[in-house]
Write a protein that holds these residues in place. Structure first.
Motif, short mmCIF file in Angstrom:
data_model
loop_
_atom_site.label_atom_id
_atom_site.label_comp_id
_atom_site.label_asym_id
_atom_site.label_seq_id
_atom_site.Cartn_x
_atom_site.Cartn_y
_atom_site.Cartn_z
N SER A 74 0.72 -1.18 0.15
CA SER A 74 0.04 -0.01 -0.20
C SER A 74 0.84 1.30 0.00
CB SER A 74 -0.96 -0.03 1.37
OG SER A 74 -0.13 -0.07 2.45
N ILE A 75 2.21 1.12 -0.26
CA ILE A 75 2.93 2.29 -0.58
C ILE A 75 2.38 2.98 -1.79
CG2 ILE A 75 5.38 3.48 -0.47
CD1 ILE A 75 6.08 0.63 0.87
N HIS A 76 1.60 4.09 -1.70
CA HIS A 76 1.31 4.81 -2.71
C HIS A 76 2.01 6.03 -3.05
CE1 HIS A 76 -1.96 1.78 -3.40
NE2 HIS A 76 -2.28 2.15 -2.31
N ARG A 77 2.23 6.63 -1.82
CA ARG A 77 2.77 7.96 -1.87
C ARG A 77 4.22 7.76 -2.05
NH1 ARG A 77 2.69 12.25 3.03
NH2 ARG A 77 3.95 14.09 2.02
N LYS A 78 4.86 8.34 -3.02
CA LYS A 78 6.29 8.45 -3.31
C LYS A 78 7.18 9.75 -3.01
CE LYS A 78 5.76 4.10 -6.12
NZ LYS A 78 6.42 3.39 -7.14
N HIS A 79 6.68 10.59 -2.53
CA HIS A 79 7.29 11.82 -2.19
C HIS A 79 7.23 12.32 -1.02
CE1 HIS A 79 7.46 16.45 -3.37
NE2 HIS A 79 8.77 16.11 -2.93
N TYR A 80 8.21 12.75 -0.20
CA TYR A 80 8.04 13.32 1.17
C TYR A 80 9.11 14.37 1.23
CZ TYR A 80 6.12 8.71 1.55
OH TYR A 80 5.40 7.37 1.44
N VAL A 81 8.98 15.10 2.29
CA VAL A 81 9.89 16.13 2.62
C VAL A 81 10.21 16.21 4.14
CG1 VAL A 81 9.70 18.84 2.81
CG2 VAL A 81 8.37 17.68 1.17
N GLY A 82 11.46 16.60 4.26
CA GLY A 82 12.07 16.57 5.74
C GLY A 82 12.92 17.87 5.64
N CYS A 83 13.64 17.98 6.92
CA CYS A 83 14.51 19.26 7.22
C CYS A 83 15.78 19.03 7.67
CB CYS A 83 13.69 20.01 8.48
SG CYS A 83 11.93 20.61 8.15
N PHE A 84 16.51 20.05 7.45
CA PHE A 84 17.95 19.63 7.76
C PHE A 84 18.47 20.91 8.11
CE2 PHE A 84 18.71 21.72 3.69
CZ PHE A 84 19.80 22.39 3.82
N ARG A 85 19.71 20.74 9.18
CA ARG A 85 20.35 21.90 9.89
C ARG A 85 21.90 21.47 10.01
NH1 ARG A 85 17.51 23.58 15.12
NH2 ARG A 85 16.17 24.54 13.70
N PHE A 86 22.70 22.40 9.82
CA PHE A 86 24.09 22.36 10.26
C PHE A 86 24.39 23.02 11.67
CE2 PHE A 86 24.87 22.10 5.67
CZ PHE A 86 25.33 20.95 5.50
N SER A 87 24.74 22.55 12.47
CA SER A 87 25.22 22.75 13.80
C SER A 87 26.80 23.21 13.86
CB SER A 87 24.85 22.13 15.26
OG SER A 87 25.76 21.11 14.99
N HIS A 88 27.39 23.40 14.87
CA HIS A 88 28.83 23.65 14.73
C HIS A 88 29.60 22.48 14.36
CE1 HIS A 88 32.92 25.02 15.98
NE2 HIS A 88 33.01 24.08 16.57
N ASP A 89 29.26 21.49 14.85
CA ASP A 89 30.08 20.00 14.40
C ASP A 89 29.22 18.91 14.01
OD1 ASP A 89 29.10 19.61 16.87
OD2 ASP A 89 30.96 19.00 17.56
N LEU A 90 27.86 19.11 13.70
CA LEU A 90 26.97 18.32 13.39
C LEU A 90 25.97 18.46 12.11
CD1 LEU A 90 25.71 17.11 16.89
CD2 LEU A 90 27.05 15.76 15.37
#
Length: 222
Positions: free
Chosen positions: A195-211
């Protein structure tokens, strides 16, 4: 409560707990110790920190502390009614927790701010992603975009597994980074499973000092 590095990257109802120094080496329940009794010290340390973070998150959401087991695919076995995710590096560990009634599965990931080893790139990045990472590197110097794509996949896989218990290969997902918005797109171009019909997703990213920090959120099927 002190703000976490993931502040603003998850729904307001989500609780994020970051490991304090003592949480890396004490506080593991006896039932949990069984899962890592033959593990190397590094794994024991990371496992301990993750469980302690999850337990504190449960407490902050008004739940009693419990032992947190390990599922068949190494996922944390949370109490009914909760969704969550753990991430750790050698020096950083965090857990995110959310009531299931929010209708969202979450995944978080933290990675060291350094490029991937060349030996593993072919197992993680699709050819189009390698080109994308190279393009980003030319325009945004100093950031390890190949590792960013890896982290995005890690966060997405954690959230995805809670919705569809399918273990994805790194090459099943294709990530496109939007460097100016702090967002990334994830597509499943070749995957069709039940039942995996959806094939597009959105996420978030961030750079910290060392991560590098990434989050993914998927709607839970009803």
């Amino acid at each position: 409560m002190q703000k976490s590095l993931f502040e603003g990257m998850l729904p307001p109802a989500a609780i994020v707990v970051e490991a304090e120094p003592f949480m890396w080496h004490s506080g593991l329940w006896s039932e949990e110790s069984l899962y890592i009794e033959r593990s190397v010290p590094k794994r024991k340390r990371e496992f301990t920190a993750g469980r302690n973070c999850l337990r504190r998150a449960l407490m902050l959401l008004g739940q009693p502390e419990v032992a947190i087991g390990v599922g068949s695919n190494r996922e944390p076995l949370l109490p009914a009614g909760f969704v969550g995710s753990i991430t750790h590096t050698d020096k950083y560990c965090a857990a995110a927790l959310l009531h299931e009634k929010a209708g969202i599965s979450i995944g978080i990931d933290a990675e060291p701010k350094e490029s991937l080893d060349r030996e593993v790139v072919d197992f993680i990045l699709r050819p189009s992603e390698k080109d994308h990472a190279n393009d980003l590197q030319r325009n945004y110097l100093g950031f390890p975009w190949d590792r960013m794509i890896f982290s995005a996949k890690e966060a997405f896989h954690k959230a995805f597994f809670r919705v569809w218990p399918v273990m994805l290969d790194f090459l099943d997902a294709e990530v496109q980074i939007e460097p100016n918005s702090g967002r990334f797109d994830v597509r499943l171009p070749d995957l069709w499973h039940g039942s995996i019909h959806r094939k597009h997703y959105v996420g978030c990213f961030r750079f910290s000092h060392d991560l590098i920090l990434t989050t993914a959120m998927l709607p839970i099927r009803r």
